[in-house]
Design a protein around this motif. Sequence first.
Motif, mmCIF file in Angstrom:
data_model
loop_
_atom_site.group_PDB
_atom_site.id
_atom_site.type_symbol
_atom_site.label_atom_id
_atom_site.label_comp_id
_atom_site.label_asym_id
_atom_site.label_seq_id
_atom_site.Cartn_x
_atom_site.Cartn_y
_atom_site.Cartn_z
ATOM 1 N N SER A 1 0.867 -1.184 0.074
ATOM 2 C CA SER A 1 -0.041 0.005 0.037
ATOM 3 C C SER A 1 0.903 1.181 0.039
ATOM 4 C CB SER A 1 -1.023 0.003 1.395
ATOM 5 O OG SER A 1 -1.736 1.175 1.380
ATOM 6 N N ASP A 2 2.000 1.200 0.615
ATOM 7 C CA ASP A 2 2.994 2.309 0.843
ATOM 8 C C ASP A 2 3.387 2.528 -0.687
ATOM 9 O OD1 ASP A 2 2.839 2.488 3.430
ATOM 10 O OD2 ASP A 2 4.676 1.411 3.823
ATOM 11 N N LEU A 3 3.797 1.469 -1.360
ATOM 12 C CA LEU A 3 4.215 1.821 -2.862
ATOM 13 C C LEU A 3 3.008 2.453 -3.455
ATOM 14 C CD1 LEU A 3 6.445 1.241 -5.224
ATOM 15 C CD2 LEU A 3 5.490 -1.046 -5.458
ATOM 16 N N ASP A 4 1.818 1.793 -3.662
ATOM 17 C CA ASP A 4 0.835 2.275 -4.278
ATOM 18 C C ASP A 4 0.667 3.845 -4.295
ATOM 19 O OD1 ASP A 4 -1.482 1.623 -6.148
ATOM 20 O OD2 ASP A 4 -2.740 2.225 -4.372
ATOM 21 N N THR A 5 0.501 4.361 -2.771
ATOM 22 C CA THR A 5 0.411 5.539 -2.401
ATOM 23 C C THR A 5 1.378 6.599 -3.002
ATOM 24 O OG1 THR A 5 -0.805 4.915 -0.410
ATOM 25 C CG2 THR A 5 -0.011 7.259 -0.661
ATOM 26 N N PHE A 6 2.697 5.862 -2.921
ATOM 27 C CA PHE A 6 3.744 6.889 -3.531
ATOM 28 C C PHE A 6 3.775 7.167 -4.951
ATOM 29 C CE2 PHE A 6 7.963 6.939 -5.318
ATOM 30 C CZ PHE A 6 8.594 7.938 -5.016
ATOM 31 N N LEU A 7 3.257 5.878 -5.644
ATOM 32 C CA LEU A 7 3.302 6.042 -7.134
ATOM 33 C C LEU A 7 2.104 6.994 -7.767
ATOM 34 C CD1 LEU A 7 3.850 2.376 -7.983
ATOM 35 C CD2 LEU A 7 5.367 4.238 -8.661
ATOM 36 N N LYS A 8 0.978 7.037 -6.850
ATOM 37 C CA LYS A 8 -0.164 7.922 -7.108
ATOM 38 C C LYS A 8 0.349 9.303 -7.006
ATOM 39 C CE LYS A 8 -4.180 4.715 -6.105
ATOM 40 N NZ LYS A 8 -4.965 4.294 -4.987
ATOM 41 N N ARG A 9 0.965 9.588 -5.987
ATOM 42 C CA ARG A 9 1.487 11.074 -5.729
ATOM 43 C C ARG A 9 2.465 11.179 -6.928
ATOM 44 N NH1 ARG A 9 3.530 12.574 0.373
ATOM 45 N NH2 ARG A 9 1.401 12.051 1.467
ATOM 46 N N ARG B 1 0.688 12.341 -9.868
ATOM 47 C CA ARG B 1 -0.067 13.500 -9.784
ATOM 48 C C ARG B 1 0.911 14.728 -10.093
ATOM 49 N NH1 ARG B 1 -3.117 11.160 -5.413
ATOM 50 N NH2 ARG B 1 -1.661 11.914 -4.048
ATOM 51 N N ALA B 2 2.137 14.354 -9.384
ATOM 52 C CA ALA B 2 3.032 15.540 -9.424
ATOM 53 C C ALA B 2 3.840 15.724 -10.745
ATOM 54 C CB ALA B 2 4.186 15.337 -8.407
ATOM 55 N N ALA B 3 4.104 14.624 -11.457
ATOM 56 C CA ALA B 3 4.804 14.550 -12.682
ATOM 57 C C ALA B 3 4.180 14.194 -13.991
ATOM 58 C CB ALA B 3 5.992 13.272 -12.609
ATOM 59 N N GLY B 4 2.963 13.893 -13.830
ATOM 60 C CA GLY B 4 2.012 13.684 -15.076
ATOM 61 C C GLY B 4 2.244 12.323 -15.699
ATOM 62 N N ASP B 5 2.523 12.188 -16.778
ATOM 63 C CA ASP B 5 2.601 10.690 -17.578
ATOM 64 C C ASP B 5 4.096 10.340 -17.063
ATOM 65 O OD1 ASP B 5 0.626 11.104 -19.023
ATOM 66 O OD2 ASP B 5 1.293 11.849 -20.700
ATOM 67 N N SER C 1 12.465 11.971 -1.553
ATOM 68 C CA SER C 1 12.789 11.760 -0.294
ATOM 69 C C SER C 1 11.707 12.349 0.776
ATOM 70 C CB SER C 1 14.142 12.511 0.234
ATOM 71 O OG SER C 1 15.307 11.879 -0.511
ATOM 72 N N GLN C 2 11.230 13.337 0.418
ATOM 73 C CA GLN C 2 10.274 13.926 1.054
ATOM 74 C C GLN C 2 8.812 13.257 1.302
ATOM 75 O OE1 GLN C 2 10.166 16.699 3.348
ATOM 76 N NE2 GLN C 2 7.994 16.179 4.015
ATOM 77 N N ASN C 3 8.485 12.771 -0.054
ATOM 78 C CA ASN C 3 7.257 11.958 -0.225
ATOM 79 C C ASN C 3 7.166 10.494 0.310
ATOM 80 O OD1 ASN C 3 5.003 13.793 -1.955
ATOM 81 N ND2 ASN C 3 7.134 14.159 -2.311
ATOM 82 N N TRP C 4 8.345 9.922 0.191
ATOM 83 C CA TRP C 4 8.279 8.368 0.568
ATOM 84 C C TRP C 4 8.599 8.364 2.216
ATOM 85 C CZ3 TRP C 4 7.137 3.926 -0.216
ATOM 86 C CH2 TRP C 4 7.659 2.760 0.238
ATOM 87 N N PHE C 5 9.260 9.778 2.638
ATOM 88 C CA PHE C 5 9.233 9.790 4.143
ATOM 89 C C PHE C 5 7.688 10.060 4.722
ATOM 90 C CE2 PHE C 5 9.021 13.029 7.341
ATOM 91 C CZ PHE C 5 9.631 12.541 8.502
ATOM 92 N N GLU C 6 6.951 11.034 4.160
ATOM 93 C CA GLU C 6 5.513 11.143 4.517
ATOM 94 C C GLU C 6 4.743 9.953 4.155
ATOM 95 O OE1 GLU C 6 4.284 14.485 2.278
ATOM 96 O OE2 GLU C 6 5.747 15.980 2.998
ATOM 97 N N VAL C 7 4.901 9.146 3.114
ATOM 98 C CA VAL C 7 4.037 7.978 2.875
ATOM 99 C C VAL C 7 4.330 7.021 3.940
ATOM 100 C CG1 VAL C 7 3.677 5.925 1.360
ATOM 101 C CG2 VAL C 7 3.720 8.333 0.544
ATOM 102 N N VAL C 8 5.635 6.767 4.232
ATOM 103 C CA VAL C 8 5.992 5.690 5.220
ATOM 104 C C VAL C 8 5.451 5.908 6.833
ATOM 105 C CG1 VAL C 8 7.988 4.525 6.299
ATOM 106 C CG2 VAL C 8 7.755 4.667 3.767
#
Length: 294
Positions: free
Chosen positions: A108-116, A119-123, A160-167
């Motif tokens: 679920s952590d990986l899925d949440t990170f990839l969704k972020r 949203r941030a980078a587009g394709d 770094s920031q987003n993986w930290f927040e997700v975990v």
Amino acid sequence: MKHYRHFSDATITLIGNSCQIKDNISGLSEKEKRSIKFYRNMVGLGRFKKVNQPPKREAGDIKGFSRKSRLRLLKKTNRVDHENKSKPYFVTLTYPERYPVDREEYKSDLDTFLKRLKRAAGDVEYLWRLEAQKRGAPHYHLLLYIERDINLSLFKKWVSQNWFEVVQRNWDIKDGKHLRAGTNCKRINDFRQASYYVSKYMAKTDDEKLKNQGRYWGASRGWEDFIAEDKLEGKELIIFRRIIRNYLKRKSPAMARKVARGGSIEIWAPKSFIIRAYLYSKIAAEENSPFGRG
């Protein structure tokens, strides 16, 4: 025993740097079909093994990252047209000293990170691989293709920031060390380097610490880049197979033998080489025709 001499035609499909040769045996006699089927069974399954249909995969039956899984991962890597994409990124995501042991949680952590990330980078197109560190903690390797031009330094900070927040999204007390050392991000220069990183970090089969984890790797939709498909007939097919076989003799002798043996196969080679081999086989077969080039 080179059965490819008997085939009337085959479908050649180019997907990225992968070429699929699918033989058509509809034009053969029943005797030739039985001979080829018998030969394949003897080579592929062993002389005394009973030939059965492979069982259908069911939920929960993936026990580990097998050699067949590794082969499928490498096939997936080569089905990308790296020449027409932006330079890829190789990203590693690790956990702090405290880490989840439930596979549902860290997947679920990986899925949440990839969704972020999308949203941030587009394709974004990605290939991911789950592994265990020496201490037993899960971690991920990602191969990413991002269409948008991004600054590597800013991207590293974002990861770094987003993986930290997700975990640590549900933690009362945060582990600040993880923000500084929980990720690694590199830009890859070319396809050869991408293949090296996948082989070294993503395609290892000696992981015994994570068992029965469901899927150990996956890819985004649209990862494969279809380029072209056509048929080669008679002498065209023979010439094409010989060129591919000679190319693979040093790079992959086992694959070269399979090409020479005949039958459907998928080989990996640079897209430009496969296209040149295809065009040459067409021209050479026409020039050797008893009727000339017309």
